[in-house]
Design an enzyme around this catalytic site. Structure first.
Site, PDB file in Angstrom:
ATOM      1  N   ASN A   7      43.363  38.229  40.059  1.00  0.00           N
ATOM      2  CA  ASN A   7      44.146  39.408  39.654  1.00  0.00           C
ATOM      3  C   ASN A   7      44.551  40.153  40.924  1.00  0.00           C
ATOM      4  OD1 ASN A   7      45.103  41.831  38.692  1.00  0.00           O
ATOM      5  ND2 ASN A   7      43.103  42.571  37.965  1.00  0.00           N
ATOM      6  N   LYS A   9      46.451  42.655  41.169  1.00  0.00           N
ATOM      7  CA  LYS A   9      46.724  44.079  40.943  1.00  0.00           C
ATOM      8  C   LYS A   9      48.074  44.456  41.574  1.00  0.00           C
ATOM      9  CE  LYS A   9      41.792  44.670  40.766  1.00  0.00           C
ATOM     10  NZ  LYS A   9      40.672  45.566  40.692  1.00  0.00           N
ATOM     11  N   HIS A  93      42.821  45.852  31.009  1.00  0.00           N
ATOM     12  CA  HIS A  93      42.046  46.009  32.253  1.00  0.00           C
ATOM     13  C   HIS A  93      41.612  47.472  32.381  1.00  0.00           C
ATOM     14  CE1 HIS A  93      41.022  46.228  36.489  1.00  0.00           C
ATOM     15  NE2 HIS A  93      40.879  44.919  36.468  1.00  0.00           N
ATOM     16  N   GLU A  95      41.616  49.453  34.740  1.00  0.00           N
ATOM     17  CA  GLU A  95      42.550  50.332  35.465  1.00  0.00           C
ATOM     18  C   GLU A  95      43.702  50.754  34.556  1.00  0.00           C
ATOM     19  OE1 GLU A  95      43.042  47.654  38.742  1.00  0.00           O
ATOM     20  OE2 GLU A  95      40.953  48.026  39.306  1.00  0.00           O
ATOM     21  N   GLU A 164      34.063  43.033  32.472  1.00  0.00           N
ATOM     22  CA  GLU A 164      34.193  43.633  33.799  1.00  0.00           C
ATOM     23  C   GLU A 164      33.602  45.041  33.764  1.00  0.00           C
ATOM     24  OE1 GLU A 164      37.614  41.817  36.257  1.00  0.00           O
ATOM     25  OE2 GLU A 164      38.485  43.302  34.938  1.00  0.00           O
ATOM     26  N   GLY A 170      35.605  46.390  42.416  1.00  0.00           N
ATOM     27  CA  GLY A 170      36.042  46.846  43.736  1.00  0.00           C
ATOM     28  C   GLY A 170      35.012  47.674  44.485  1.00  0.00           C
ATOM     29  N   SER A 202      33.543  42.682  41.605  1.00  0.00           N
ATOM     30  CA  SER A 202      32.934  42.362  42.904  1.00  0.00           C
ATOM     31  C   SER A 202      32.422  40.927  42.981  1.00  0.00           C
ATOM     32  CB  SER A 202      31.827  43.363  43.244  1.00  0.00           C
ATOM     33  OG  SER A 202      32.396  44.642  43.469  1.00  0.00           O
TER      34      SER A 202
HETATM   35  P1  PGA Z   1      37.265  42.987  42.135  1.00  0.00           P
HETATM   36  O1  PGA Z   1      38.248  43.256  40.905  1.00  0.00           O
HETATM   37  O2  PGA Z   1      36.974  41.509  42.164  1.00  0.00           O
HETATM   38  O3  PGA Z   1      38.040  43.420  43.348  1.00  0.00           O
HETATM   39  O4  PGA Z   1      36.043  43.786  41.918  1.00  0.00           O
HETATM   40  C1  PGA Z   1      38.096  42.586  39.688  1.00  0.00           C
HETATM   41  C2  PGA Z   1      39.130  43.023  38.688  1.00  0.00           C
HETATM   42  O5  PGA Z   1      39.505  44.203  38.678  1.00  0.00           O
HETATM   43  O6  PGA Z   1      39.607  42.209  37.872  1.00  0.00           O
END
Ligand code: PGA
Length: 242
Positions: A7, A9, A93, A95, A164, A170, A202
């Protein structure tokens, strides 16, 4: 089949940087019958990723609208994603839930639109740190899964669920495989054991394969590491030997 889905983003800033990442992917990713590799870039880069990676990775969108077109400025529909060569779409997601007020009801409408367009939704669920501390983990996941998949036949529909935990995304603080295993069992119980589960939050080359080996997951949803071609290729290789 295992899945490693990147992903991107809202990255990278410019297409030239995307090309560099894709050149790195082409050098490093080895095709394997055991792993479906997917890339979910920003929508304007879908054509570039498809042209450069060809069959090395399947394509996914990062969101879709629930309507198939019309007066929805800024939106991309599921049909438009499919037309761009996408087979998958991330829906719900954290976010999107946080910054775009996405609700479980909205997720449900989008999942239906994606399925109708022939896409495989990757439905994201996960609790915030506060919800976990308050003992609401199971309640939150249950609502996200049940309301997000309302009126969808989970024994037949082709979809993936990604667990998640919001606090792990992140932050460099991944959820332990033991804790993630509790959630994978719960999601299996309230949806269907046939739905492949991804872990995200992460994920690194060090911890990625442990979710598949020890925690009942069939794949990974990967943010930061998917922008680092050497690490992403290594992660895929780690999952290909399982
Ligand atoms: P990350 O993000 O691997 O940077 O923690 C995962 C995600 O948001 O799908």
């Amino acid at each position: 089949m295992n899945y490693v889905i990147g992903n991107w983003k809202c990255n990278p800033a410019i297409a030239r940087d995307a090309k560099k990442i894709l050149v790195g992917y082409k050098k490093g990713i080895k095709k394997s019958k055991k792993v479906t590799v997917g890339i979910c870039p920003p929508a304007h880069l879908l054509g570039l990723v498809r042209a450069m990676l060809k069959s090395l990775a399947v394509l996914g969108g990062q969101d879709c609208h629930w309507e198939n077109g019309g007066a929805f400025t800024g939106a991309v529909s599921a049909i438009q994603l499919a037309d761009m060569g996408c087979e998958y779409v991330i829906i719900g997601h954290s976010e999107r839930r946080k910054y775009f007020n996405e609700t479980n009801e909205g997720v449900n409408k989008k999942v239906k639109a994606a399925l109708a367009a022939g896409l495989t939704p990757i439905v994201c669920v996960g609790e915030t740190r506060e919800e976990r501390i308050d003992g609401k983990l199971i309640e939150v996941i249950e609502a996200q899964v049940k309301d997000g998949l309302r009126d969808i036949d989970t024994n037949a529909a082709k979809l993936l669920i990604a667990y998640e935990p919001v606090w792990a995304i992140g932050t460099g603080q991944a959820c332990s495989p033991q804790e993630a295993a509790v959630v994978s069992r719960f999601i299996g119980n309230i949806s269907s054991d046939r739905i492949p589960l991804l872990y995200g939050g992460s994920v690194s080359t060090d911890n990625g394969a442990s979710y598949l080996k020890e925690a009942g997951y069939s794949g990974l949803l990967v943010g930061g590491v998917s922008l680092k071609p050497a690490d992403f290729s290594q992660l895929i290789a780690n999952c290909a030997i399982l």
